[in-house]
Design a protein around this motif. Structure first.
Motif, short mmCIF file in Angstrom:
data_model
loop_
_atom_site.label_atom_id
_atom_site.label_comp_id
_atom_site.label_asym_id
_atom_site.label_seq_id
_atom_site.Cartn_x
_atom_site.Cartn_y
_atom_site.Cartn_z
N TRP A 57 0.61 -1.22 -0.13
CA TRP A 57 -0.10 0.00 -0.11
C TRP A 57 0.83 1.28 -0.11
O TRP A 57 0.80 2.17 -0.76
CB TRP A 57 -0.93 -0.15 1.05
CG TRP A 57 -1.94 0.95 1.07
CD1 TRP A 57 -1.82 2.27 1.33
CD2 TRP A 57 -3.27 0.95 0.31
NE1 TRP A 57 -3.09 2.83 1.37
CE2 TRP A 57 -4.04 2.20 0.58
CE3 TRP A 57 -3.82 -0.19 -0.33
CZ2 TRP A 57 -5.26 2.35 -0.05
CZ3 TRP A 57 -5.12 0.16 -0.85
CH2 TRP A 57 -5.79 1.29 -0.78
N PRO A 58 1.83 1.49 0.91
CA PRO A 58 2.80 2.60 0.79
C PRO A 58 3.63 2.63 -0.41
O PRO A 58 3.75 3.85 -1.03
CB PRO A 58 3.45 2.57 2.13
CG PRO A 58 3.34 1.26 2.73
CD PRO A 58 2.05 0.71 2.01
N GLU A 59 4.06 1.35 -0.72
CA GLU A 59 4.72 1.61 -1.97
C GLU A 59 3.92 2.04 -3.12
O GLU A 59 4.30 2.74 -3.97
CB GLU A 59 5.25 0.09 -2.30
CG GLU A 59 6.40 -0.26 -1.46
CD GLU A 59 6.81 -1.55 -1.59
OE1 GLU A 59 7.93 -2.04 -1.02
OE2 GLU A 59 6.20 -2.44 -2.63
N ARG A 60 2.75 1.72 -3.36
CA ARG A 60 1.67 1.99 -4.43
C ARG A 60 1.68 3.61 -4.25
O ARG A 60 1.54 4.14 -5.28
CB ARG A 60 0.71 1.19 -4.41
CG ARG A 60 0.66 -0.04 -4.87
CD ARG A 60 -0.54 -0.99 -4.84
NE ARG A 60 -1.60 -0.32 -5.81
CZ ARG A 60 -2.81 -0.80 -5.62
NH1 ARG A 60 -3.26 -1.62 -4.74
NH2 ARG A 60 -3.52 -0.17 -6.69
N GLU A 61 1.38 4.12 -3.07
CA GLU A 61 0.98 5.61 -2.83
C GLU A 61 2.46 6.51 -3.33
O GLU A 61 2.15 7.35 -3.88
CB GLU A 61 0.73 5.85 -1.37
CG GLU A 61 -0.33 5.46 -0.81
CD GLU A 61 -0.58 5.79 0.50
OE1 GLU A 61 0.35 6.07 1.36
OE2 GLU A 61 -1.78 5.71 1.09
N LEU A 62 3.48 5.99 -2.85
CA LEU A 62 4.73 6.67 -3.35
C LEU A 62 4.91 6.58 -4.73
O LEU A 62 5.55 7.54 -5.48
CB LEU A 62 5.87 6.05 -2.55
CG LEU A 62 5.96 6.17 -1.09
CD1 LEU A 62 6.95 5.66 -0.11
CD2 LEU A 62 5.63 7.84 -0.61
N ASN A 63 4.65 5.27 -5.54
CA ASN A 63 4.72 5.39 -6.95
C ASN A 63 3.83 6.17 -7.68
O ASN A 63 4.09 6.98 -8.54
CB ASN A 63 4.41 3.76 -7.38
CG ASN A 63 4.38 3.53 -8.84
OD1 ASN A 63 3.17 3.96 -9.38
ND2 ASN A 63 5.45 3.46 -9.43
N GLU A 64 2.70 6.60 -7.18
CA GLU A 64 1.70 7.33 -7.72
C GLU A 64 2.08 8.79 -7.42
O GLU A 64 1.95 9.73 -8.41
CB GLU A 64 0.30 7.38 -7.07
CG GLU A 64 -0.54 6.18 -7.58
CD GLU A 64 -1.88 6.07 -7.30
OE1 GLU A 64 -2.40 7.04 -7.29
OE2 GLU A 64 -2.50 4.88 -7.08
N LEU A 65 2.49 9.04 -6.31
CA LEU A 65 2.86 10.61 -5.72
C LEU A 65 4.16 10.92 -6.31
O LEU A 65 4.28 12.08 -6.56
CB LEU A 65 2.61 10.66 -4.03
CG LEU A 65 1.31 10.43 -3.64
CD1 LEU A 65 1.01 10.47 -2.23
CD2 LEU A 65 0.16 11.58 -4.55
N PHE A 66 5.11 10.15 -6.35
CA PHE A 66 6.52 10.56 -6.47
C PHE A 66 7.15 10.08 -7.65
O PHE A 66 8.07 10.33 -8.20
CB PHE A 66 7.49 10.23 -5.43
CG PHE A 66 7.19 11.15 -4.08
CD1 PHE A 66 7.83 12.26 -4.01
CD2 PHE A 66 6.60 10.68 -3.26
CE1 PHE A 66 7.70 13.21 -3.28
CE2 PHE A 66 6.31 11.57 -2.06
CZ PHE A 66 6.97 12.91 -1.76
N GLY A 67 6.40 8.85 -8.36
CA GLY A 67 6.81 8.09 -9.64
C GLY A 67 8.01 7.16 -9.28
O GLY A 67 8.97 6.97 -10.00
N ILE A 68 8.30 7.13 -7.79
CA ILE A 68 9.17 6.04 -7.45
C ILE A 68 8.91 4.77 -8.03
O ILE A 68 7.62 4.13 -7.67
CB ILE A 68 9.30 5.95 -5.96
CG1 ILE A 68 9.94 7.18 -5.36
CG2 ILE A 68 10.40 4.61 -5.60
CD1 ILE A 68 9.58 7.59 -3.92
#
Length: 132
Positions: free
Chosen positions: A77-88
């Motif tokens: 869940w936090p990895e997906r959030e960071l992918n969406e928000l920061f493009g990580i």
């Protein structure tokens, strides 16, 4: 009161650190990311190592291994959030569906276009000039 300990690691150490924490029974508290004062991305994995929160940081990398296979939803869940928000990019993580952004938003605006900025900077951008 819980103590905090920052530990800088290389991106190659993310999986080994997660496995070591899991094997010791330490819970993953959260995965965070922010832009540091030098403008570099700083990703942190926080683990409960009672009575301390050990926070493992990778700085300046936009591509790291996912720890979803180790910590399941607590990581995905936090990895997906960071992918969406920061493009990580979290290698091995399924990002084919969005968590909360419209499905077409990243395609039209690019990855990692949503950043939090200081309120003063946001006011200046929206109002023009110095908006203190």
């Amino acid at each position: 009161m819980q103590q905090y300990k920052r530990i800088d690691i290389a991106k190659e150490d993310v999986l080994n650190t997660a496995w070591r924490m899991k094997d010791k029974g330490n819970q993953l508290v959260m995965i965070h990311a922010f832009l540091n004062k030098d403008g570099q991305i700083d990703i942190s994995w926080d683990y409960a190592v009672d009575p301390i929160i050990e926070s493992y940081h990778v700085v300046g990398e936009m591509k790291v291994e996912s720890i979803e296979k180790i910590y399941d939803t607590a990581a995905s869940w936090p990895e997906r959030e960071l992918n969406e928000l920061f493009g990580i990019e979290f290698e091995g993580l399924d990002t084919s569906k969005r968590l909360f952004l419209p499905e077409d938003m990243l395609e039209t605006q690019g990855k990692g276009q949503i950043f939090v900025m200081p309120l003063k900077e946001l006011r200046e951008k929206n109002l023009g000039g110095d908006a203190t």
